[in-house]
Design a protein around this motif. Structure first.
Motif, mmCIF file in Angstrom:
data_model
loop_
_atom_site.group_PDB
_atom_site.id
_atom_site.type_symbol
_atom_site.label_atom_id
_atom_site.label_comp_id
_atom_site.label_asym_id
_atom_site.label_seq_id
_atom_site.Cartn_x
_atom_site.Cartn_y
_atom_site.Cartn_z
ATOM 1 N N ALA A 120 0.948 -1.090 0.072
ATOM 2 C CA ALA A 120 0.150 0.092 -0.075
ATOM 3 C C ALA A 120 0.976 1.100 0.017
ATOM 4 O O ALA A 120 0.495 2.080 -0.661
ATOM 5 N N VAL A 121 2.228 1.203 0.731
ATOM 6 C CA VAL A 121 2.798 2.380 0.632
ATOM 7 C C VAL A 121 3.210 2.749 -0.388
ATOM 8 O O VAL A 121 3.206 3.955 -0.867
ATOM 9 N N PRO A 122 4.082 1.821 -1.357
ATOM 10 C CA PRO A 122 4.452 2.325 -2.630
ATOM 11 C C PRO A 122 3.113 2.728 -3.598
ATOM 12 O O PRO A 122 3.304 3.734 -4.421
ATOM 13 N N PHE A 123 2.161 1.918 -3.430
ATOM 14 C CA PHE A 123 1.125 2.404 -4.181
ATOM 15 C C PHE A 123 0.476 3.694 -4.005
ATOM 16 O O PHE A 123 0.202 4.584 -4.793
ATOM 17 N N TRP A 124 0.206 3.989 -2.680
ATOM 18 C CA TRP A 124 -0.303 5.307 -2.249
ATOM 19 C C TRP A 124 0.740 6.242 -2.846
ATOM 20 O O TRP A 124 0.314 7.563 -3.117
ATOM 21 N N THR A 125 1.906 6.041 -2.784
ATOM 22 C CA THR A 125 3.266 7.098 -3.177
ATOM 23 C C THR A 125 2.874 7.260 -4.634
ATOM 24 O O THR A 125 2.932 8.529 -5.079
ATOM 25 N N VAL A 126 3.064 6.457 -5.373
ATOM 26 C CA VAL A 126 2.729 6.492 -6.821
ATOM 27 C C VAL A 126 1.402 7.046 -7.177
ATOM 28 O O VAL A 126 1.384 8.019 -8.000
ATOM 29 N N SER A 127 0.248 6.694 -6.417
ATOM 30 C CA SER A 127 -1.021 7.365 -6.827
ATOM 31 C C SER A 127 -0.827 9.047 -6.423
ATOM 32 O O SER A 127 -1.220 9.749 -7.199
ATOM 33 N N ALA A 128 -0.407 9.351 -5.355
ATOM 34 C CA ALA A 128 -0.175 10.709 -5.107
ATOM 35 C C ALA A 128 0.736 11.374 -5.919
ATOM 36 O O ALA A 128 0.552 12.531 -6.330
ATOM 37 N N LEU A 129 1.916 10.744 -6.383
ATOM 38 C CA LEU A 129 2.739 11.326 -7.170
ATOM 39 C C LEU A 129 2.237 11.784 -8.362
ATOM 40 O O LEU A 129 2.229 12.889 -9.135
ATOM 41 N N LEU A 130 1.347 10.947 -9.006
ATOM 42 C CA LEU A 130 0.773 11.058 -10.275
ATOM 43 C C LEU A 130 -0.497 12.178 -10.313
ATOM 44 O O LEU A 130 -0.264 13.222 -10.847
ATOM 45 N N GLY A 131 -1.033 12.143 -8.957
ATOM 46 C CA GLY A 131 -1.915 13.140 -9.068
ATOM 47 C C GLY A 131 -1.537 14.612 -8.753
ATOM 48 O O GLY A 131 -1.916 15.423 -9.506
ATOM 49 N N ASP A 132 -0.649 14.671 -7.735
ATOM 50 C CA ASP A 132 0.045 15.544 -7.422
ATOM 51 C C ASP A 132 0.895 16.310 -8.360
ATOM 52 O O ASP A 132 1.138 17.590 -8.735
ATOM 53 N N GLY A 133 1.441 15.293 -9.212
ATOM 54 C CA GLY A 133 2.278 15.826 -10.279
ATOM 55 C C GLY A 133 1.257 16.562 -11.441
ATOM 56 O O GLY A 133 1.837 17.564 -11.981
ATOM 57 N N VAL A 134 0.282 15.973 -11.857
ATOM 58 C CA VAL A 134 -0.521 16.724 -12.541
ATOM 59 C C VAL A 134 -0.638 18.266 -12.248
ATOM 60 O O VAL A 134 -0.513 18.992 -13.302
ATOM 61 N N VAL A 135 -1.033 18.398 -10.967
ATOM 62 C CA VAL A 135 -1.555 19.766 -10.529
ATOM 63 C C VAL A 135 -0.241 20.654 -10.892
ATOM 64 O O VAL A 135 -0.232 21.750 -11.144
ATOM 65 N N VAL A 136 0.817 20.164 -10.100
ATOM 66 C CA VAL A 136 1.966 21.171 -10.047
ATOM 67 C C VAL A 136 2.499 21.455 -11.570
ATOM 68 O O VAL A 136 2.970 22.422 -11.658
ATOM 69 N N VAL A 137 2.529 20.390 -12.545
ATOM 70 C CA VAL A 137 2.919 20.596 -13.697
ATOM 71 C C VAL A 137 2.245 21.652 -14.372
ATOM 72 O O VAL A 137 2.592 22.373 -15.269
ATOM 73 N N ALA A 138 0.780 21.395 -14.467
ATOM 74 C CA ALA A 138 -0.110 22.397 -15.034
ATOM 75 C C ALA A 138 -0.012 23.766 -14.299
ATOM 76 O O ALA A 138 0.117 24.866 -15.112
ATOM 77 N N ALA A 139 0.217 23.965 -12.967
ATOM 78 C CA ALA A 139 0.229 25.325 -12.342
ATOM 79 C C ALA A 139 1.897 25.866 -13.001
ATOM 80 O O ALA A 139 2.049 27.029 -13.306
ATOM 81 N N ALA A 140 2.953 25.129 -13.021
ATOM 82 C CA ALA A 140 4.272 25.555 -13.641
ATOM 83 C C ALA A 140 4.075 26.010 -15.104
ATOM 84 O O ALA A 140 4.618 26.952 -15.625
ATOM 85 N N LEU A 141 3.326 25.064 -15.982
ATOM 86 C CA LEU A 141 3.406 25.418 -17.371
ATOM 87 C C LEU A 141 2.405 26.638 -17.401
ATOM 88 O O LEU A 141 2.419 27.552 -18.274
ATOM 89 N N ALA A 142 1.342 26.912 -16.693
ATOM 90 C CA ALA A 142 0.614 28.182 -16.737
ATOM 91 C C ALA A 142 1.528 29.450 -16.508
ATOM 92 O O ALA A 142 1.308 30.425 -16.905
ATOM 93 N N TYR A 143 2.229 29.091 -15.253
ATOM 94 C CA TYR A 143 3.093 30.169 -14.972
ATOM 95 C C TYR A 143 3.872 30.724 -15.760
ATOM 96 O O TYR A 143 4.159 31.912 -16.508
ATOM 97 N N PHE A 144 4.617 29.666 -16.589
ATOM 98 C CA PHE A 144 5.739 29.910 -17.638
ATOM 99 C C PHE A 144 5.086 30.160 -19.019
ATOM 100 O O PHE A 144 5.782 30.975 -19.908
ATOM 101 N N LEU A 145 4.029 29.998 -19.234
ATOM 102 C CA LEU A 145 3.010 30.191 -20.665
ATOM 103 C C LEU A 145 2.400 31.221 -20.654
ATOM 104 O O LEU A 145 2.075 31.674 -21.806
ATOM 105 N N ALA A 155 5.219 17.683 -2.650
ATOM 106 C CA ALA A 155 6.137 16.818 -2.026
ATOM 107 C C ALA A 155 6.085 16.487 -0.708
ATOM 108 O O ALA A 155 6.538 15.079 -0.388
ATOM 109 N N ALA A 156 5.762 17.179 0.138
ATOM 110 C CA ALA A 156 5.369 16.811 1.478
ATOM 111 C C ALA A 156 4.273 15.647 1.631
ATOM 112 O O ALA A 156 4.214 14.652 2.131
ATOM 113 N N HIS A 157 3.259 15.853 0.567
ATOM 114 C CA HIS A 157 1.991 15.083 0.665
ATOM 115 C C HIS A 157 2.661 13.619 0.096
ATOM 116 O O HIS A 157 2.189 12.547 0.768
ATOM 117 N N VAL A 158 3.334 13.747 -0.799
ATOM 118 C CA VAL A 158 3.751 12.326 -1.557
ATOM 119 C C VAL A 158 4.647 11.689 -0.320
ATOM 120 O O VAL A 158 4.658 10.488 -0.347
#
Length: 177
Positions: free
Chosen positions: A31-56, A76-79
């Motif tokens: 469960a620990v690696p599963f929840w880590t990957v799930s959080a990384l995928l979900g949080d990663g999408v949000v952070v990448v979208a925010a960064a792209l919006a900031y730069f573009l 990062a803290a959440h993951v």
């Protein structure tokens, strides 16, 4: 597995009030690696979208970069923290009389459902769960609180629990209401 019920708690000699014990079993270590990957995928999408919006997006205020940085640090803290805390908290138990769960990583929820109230037992295994050999079971009861879900069991354990619950509830008299 032992029964979950009033006789399972520790009884205070002074008050004769049963004290509820925690459910006996932890979820799978996977469960620990599963929840880590799930959080990384979900949080990663949000952070990448925010960064792209900031730069573009042209003419973005300067303080917006600090917001994107704060969002990335929170993600990062959440993951890093959520999967480990959640693993320590999530517990479950199925007995001949009840299903007992405890879950949460910020708040805590404990649920006990008598098997006489069980209406359906379902299992679920998404694509990511399959990669980690995990499955979840959902026990629907005649309760306004909704179903009880046990997430991230080893797939074999989940199959055994579903079979056991099906056997017990089939033999239980009543109409699950």
């Amino acid at each position: 597995m032992s029964d979950v019920g009033a006789s399972d708690g520790v009884t205070s000699a002074a008050s004769r009030t049963p004290v509820l014990r925690e459910p006996a079993h932890q979820v799978s270590r996977q469960a620990v690696p599963f929840w880590t990957v799930s959080a990384l995928l979900g949080d990663g999408v949000v952070v990448v979208a925010a960064a792209l919006a900031y730069f573009l997006i042209p003419d973005v205020p300067g303080w917006t970069g600090l917001v994107v940085l704060a969002l990335a640090l929170a993600a990062a803290a959440h993951v890093a923290l959520m999967p480990r805390i959640r693993f320590r908290v999530h517990r479950w138990e199925v007995s001949d009389t009840a299903v007992h769960t405890r879950e949460g990583w910020i708040g805590r929820e404990t649920r006990i459902a008598p098997l006489s109230r069980v209406q359906t037992v379902d299992s679920r295994q998404g694509a990511l769960m399959r990669l980690f050999g995990l499955a979840s079971i959902t026990v629907t009861t005649a309760s306004a609180a909704g179903p009880i879900t046990v997430d991230c069991l080893d797939a074999d354990v989940a199959r055994d629990v579903v079979a056991r619950l099906t056997e017990i509830t089939a033999a239980t008299e009543g109409d699950a209401t």
